[in-house]
Design a protein around this motif. Structure first.
Motif, PDB file in Angstrom:
ATOM      1  N   MET A  41       0.586  -1.202   0.186  1.00 41.43           N
ATOM      2  CA  MET A  41      -0.025  -0.054  -0.071  1.00 41.43           C
ATOM      3  C   MET A  41       0.946   1.258   0.085  1.00 41.43           C
ATOM      4  O   MET A  41       0.241   2.265  -0.032  1.00 41.43           O
ATOM      5  CB  MET A  41      -0.855   0.040   1.169  1.00 41.43           C
ATOM      6  CG  MET A  41      -1.875  -1.241   1.305  1.00 41.43           C
ATOM      7  SD  MET A  41      -2.679  -1.772  -0.250  1.00 41.43           S
ATOM      8  CE  MET A  41      -3.472  -0.132  -0.617  1.00 41.43           C
ATOM      9  N   GLY A  42       2.222   1.230  -0.030  1.00 42.45           N
ATOM     10  CA  GLY A  42       3.046   2.316  -0.264  1.00 42.45           C
ATOM     11  C   GLY A  42       2.870   3.170   1.172  1.00 42.45           C
ATOM     12  O   GLY A  42       3.047   4.328   0.878  1.00 42.45           O
ATOM     13  N   VAL A  43       3.027   2.623   2.473  1.00 39.39           N
ATOM     14  CA  VAL A  43       3.043   3.593   3.516  1.00 39.39           C
ATOM     15  C   VAL A  43       3.999   3.001   4.413  1.00 39.39           C
ATOM     16  O   VAL A  43       4.688   2.012   4.176  1.00 39.39           O
ATOM     17  CB  VAL A  43       1.495   3.202   4.302  1.00 39.39           C
ATOM     18  CG1 VAL A  43       0.430   3.916   3.604  1.00 39.39           C
ATOM     19  CG2 VAL A  43       1.394   1.839   4.811  1.00 39.39           C
ATOM     20  N   THR A  44       4.430   3.759   5.294  1.00 39.75           N
ATOM     21  CA  THR A  44       5.852   3.556   5.997  1.00 39.75           C
ATOM     22  C   THR A  44       5.631   3.513   7.449  1.00 39.75           C
ATOM     23  O   THR A  44       6.814   3.068   8.159  1.00 39.75           O
ATOM     24  CB  THR A  44       6.724   4.888   5.958  1.00 39.75           C
ATOM     25  OG1 THR A  44       6.102   6.098   6.327  1.00 39.75           O
ATOM     26  CG2 THR A  44       6.773   5.082   4.417  1.00 39.75           C
ATOM     27  N   ALA A  45       4.448   3.497   8.048  1.00 39.32           N
ATOM     28  CA  ALA A  45       4.144   3.301   9.412  1.00 39.32           C
ATOM     29  C   ALA A  45       2.967   2.699   9.741  1.00 39.32           C
ATOM     30  O   ALA A  45       1.884   2.909   9.002  1.00 39.32           O
ATOM     31  CB  ALA A  45       4.549   4.788  10.054  1.00 39.32           C
ATOM     32  N   PRO A  46       2.811   2.153  10.740  1.00 38.24           N
ATOM     33  CA  PRO A  46       1.337   1.577  11.437  1.00 38.24           C
ATOM     34  C   PRO A  46       0.608   2.636  11.577  1.00 38.24           C
ATOM     35  O   PRO A  46       0.796   3.991  11.592  1.00 38.24           O
ATOM     36  CB  PRO A  46       2.002   1.226  12.759  1.00 38.24           C
ATOM     37  CG  PRO A  46       3.103   0.442  12.574  1.00 38.24           C
ATOM     38  CD  PRO A  46       3.932   1.868  11.974  1.00 38.24           C
ATOM     39  N   ASN A  47      -0.714   2.213  11.606  1.00 41.73           N
ATOM     40  CA  ASN A  47      -1.920   3.259  12.017  1.00 41.73           C
ATOM     41  C   ASN A  47      -2.828   2.196  12.829  1.00 41.73           C
ATOM     42  O   ASN A  47      -2.664   1.147  13.028  1.00 41.73           O
ATOM     43  CB  ASN A  47      -2.676   4.037  11.012  1.00 41.73           C
ATOM     44  CG  ASN A  47      -3.164   3.099   9.906  1.00 41.73           C
ATOM     45  OD1 ASN A  47      -3.327   2.003   9.999  1.00 41.73           O
ATOM     46  ND2 ASN A  47      -3.676   3.801   8.760  1.00 41.73           N
ATOM     47  N   TYR A  48      -3.813   3.052  13.312  1.00 43.85           N
ATOM     48  CA  TYR A  48      -5.115   2.192  14.058  1.00 43.85           C
ATOM     49  C   TYR A  48      -6.488   2.808  13.517  1.00 43.85           C
ATOM     50  O   TYR A  48      -6.468   3.844  13.124  1.00 43.85           O
ATOM     51  CB  TYR A  48      -4.739   2.208  15.428  1.00 43.85           C
ATOM     52  CG  TYR A  48      -4.930   3.528  16.167  1.00 43.85           C
ATOM     53  CD1 TYR A  48      -6.237   4.038  16.537  1.00 43.85           C
ATOM     54  CD2 TYR A  48      -3.526   4.203  16.613  1.00 43.85           C
ATOM     55  CE1 TYR A  48      -6.236   5.139  17.417  1.00 43.85           C
ATOM     56  CE2 TYR A  48      -3.697   5.322  17.135  1.00 43.85           C
ATOM     57  CZ  TYR A  48      -5.040   5.815  17.285  1.00 43.85           C
ATOM     58  OH  TYR A  48      -5.116   7.125  18.081  1.00 43.85           O
ATOM     59  N   GLY A  49      -7.353   2.005  13.955  1.00 40.36           N
ATOM     60  CA  GLY A  49      -8.712   2.403  13.804  1.00 40.36           C
ATOM     61  C   GLY A  49      -9.668   1.736  14.755  1.00 40.36           C
ATOM     62  O   GLY A  49      -9.257   0.392  15.169  1.00 40.36           O
ATOM     63  N   LEU A  50     -10.898   2.288  14.911  1.00 37.40           N
ATOM     64  CA  LEU A  50     -11.742   1.616  15.977  1.00 37.40           C
ATOM     65  C   LEU A  50     -12.632   0.372  15.338  1.00 37.40           C
ATOM     66  O   LEU A  50     -12.865   0.643  14.185  1.00 37.40           O
ATOM     67  CB  LEU A  50     -12.740   2.645  16.272  1.00 37.40           C
ATOM     68  CG  LEU A  50     -13.783   2.408  17.457  1.00 37.40           C
ATOM     69  CD1 LEU A  50     -13.300   2.384  18.685  1.00 37.40           C
ATOM     70  CD2 LEU A  50     -14.875   3.636  17.474  1.00 37.40           C
ATOM     71  N   LEU A  51     -12.590  -0.586  16.209  1.00 40.20           N
ATOM     72  CA  LEU A  51     -13.573  -1.803  15.856  1.00 40.20           C
ATOM     73  C   LEU A  51     -14.880  -1.489  16.827  1.00 40.20           C
ATOM     74  O   LEU A  51     -15.025  -1.161  17.964  1.00 40.20           O
ATOM     75  CB  LEU A  51     -12.829  -2.873  16.239  1.00 40.20           C
ATOM     76  CG  LEU A  51     -11.816  -3.226  15.485  1.00 40.20           C
ATOM     77  CD1 LEU A  51     -11.088  -4.738  16.015  1.00 40.20           C
ATOM     78  CD2 LEU A  51     -12.077  -3.363  14.042  1.00 40.20           C
ATOM     79  N   THR A  52     -16.085  -1.740  16.183  1.00 40.02           N
ATOM     80  CA  THR A  52     -17.323  -1.699  16.830  1.00 40.02           C
ATOM     81  C   THR A  52     -18.159  -3.119  16.729  1.00 40.02           C
ATOM     82  O   THR A  52     -17.701  -3.901  15.996  1.00 40.02           O
ATOM     83  CB  THR A  52     -18.516  -0.553  16.137  1.00 40.02           C
ATOM     84  OG1 THR A  52     -18.669  -1.032  15.011  1.00 40.02           O
ATOM     85  CG2 THR A  52     -17.732   0.791  16.072  1.00 40.02           C
ATOM     86  N   ASP A  53     -19.137  -3.493  17.562  1.00 38.79           N
ATOM     87  CA  ASP A  53     -19.754  -4.484  17.484  1.00 38.79           C
ATOM     88  C   ASP A  53     -20.410  -4.972  16.022  1.00 38.79           C
ATOM     89  O   ASP A  53     -20.765  -6.052  15.893  1.00 38.79           O
ATOM     90  CB  ASP A  53     -20.854  -4.303  18.492  1.00 38.79           C
ATOM     91  CG  ASP A  53     -21.889  -3.381  18.495  1.00 38.79           C
ATOM     92  OD1 ASP A  53     -21.490  -2.257  17.848  1.00 38.79           O
ATOM     93  OD2 ASP A  53     -23.091  -3.652  19.005  1.00 38.79           O
TER      94      ASP A  53
END
Length: 275
Positions: A77-89
């Motif tokens: 995906m051409g990115v250089t660092a981690p990221n995060y996102g929310l998980l919902t039910d």
């Protein structure tokens, strides 16, 4: 202005409404970064407004996903660092479920999921993270980007919740958390092998992915609660989940998790212009 970013909450709320509307209309967008500068703080601010709207609509927070903790995913995906996102039910699926008909351009990747038995807050150590994990589970993440053809910067992806869409929760992995690093996985689509990897692909160790997340959340003044699920990052490159496809992952000890897509699922359209 937000600290470290260019834009304010009103700007972020407007962009978040644009993203949510595109998903409702099943429309793919050109990256926001094509039109205006976007910094990490801006991207997380947009994501927070999307999350607020989902929670107001009745979603319940159940954990977080990590993105780009493995080298194959960053290269793809051409990115250089981690990221995060929310998980919902509403994102959670049982093993061998049908992926949602609302998905725009779904792809699937195998992940190690960590379920917490204790809270994690602050600048924790790996030892503290290990002590908080109740068990690990074989998982598949169904990612689904609103950005056409998965063309985006890391900031675009973060604003879109790190492409979080659905998580298939498979069986518990019969290993202790400290031994996860040695767990292998094979990814199949329609019975054909498409990738192999090991849990070490997630930041060198899924537990280190968890530590990274808790440190990031600490900067926002929040943490993780008992019972929350953290999926620690794709272990292989993501594979397309086309109509009629079945994607499965087999972890060591024959722990298998699968997801399928109905044969006659409509595709998303592409927006003529961005907002």
């Amino acid at each position: 202005m937000t600290a470290g970013g260019r834009h304010d909450e009103a700007w972020a709320a407007h962009r978040a409404a644009w993203l949510l509307d595109a998903r409702r209309r099943r429309t793919l967008l050109d990256p926001l970064s094509d039109r205006e500068p976007l910094e990490p703080k801006d991207a997380y601010l947009i994501q927070s407004k999307v999350n607020e709207a989902r929670l107001l609509a009745g979603d319940l927070p159940v954990g977080f996903k990590l993105g780009y903790t493995s080298k194959p995913m960053r290269e793809q995906m051409g990115v250089t660092a981690p990221n995060y996102g929310l998980l919902t039910d509403r994102m959670l699926l049982s093993n061998d479920s049908v992926a949602g008909s609302f998905l725009l351009q779904p792809r699937v990747e195998p992940e190690v999921g960590l379920v917490l038995g204790k809270p994690l807050v602050g600048l924790i150590t790996r030892h503290e993270a290990l002590g908080a994990v109740k068990y690990a589970a074989a998982c598949l993440e169904v990612v689904d980007s609103v950005w056409a053809d998965y063309r985006f910067t890391a900031e675009d992806n973060t604003a879109d919740g790190s492409s979080a869409a659905q998580v298939v929760i498979g069986p518990p992995l019969p290993v202790l958390p400290r031994d996860l690093v040695h767990t292998g996985v094979v990814l199949y689509r329609n019975g054909a092998v498409l990738g192999t990897s090991a849990a070490a692909a997630a930041s060198g160790n899924p537990i280190d992915s968890l530590v990274w997340l808790v440190h990031q959340l600490h900067e926002e003044g929040i943490g993780l609660e008992p019972g929350m699920l953290v999926i620690t990052g794709g272990l292989t490159s993501a594979v397309e989940l086309a109509p009629g496809d079945v994607v499965e992952a087999e972890f060591q000890s024959r722990c298998r998790v699968g997801v399928r897509r109905l044969p006659h699922t409509s595709n998303a359209s592409r927006a003529a212009t961005t907002n």
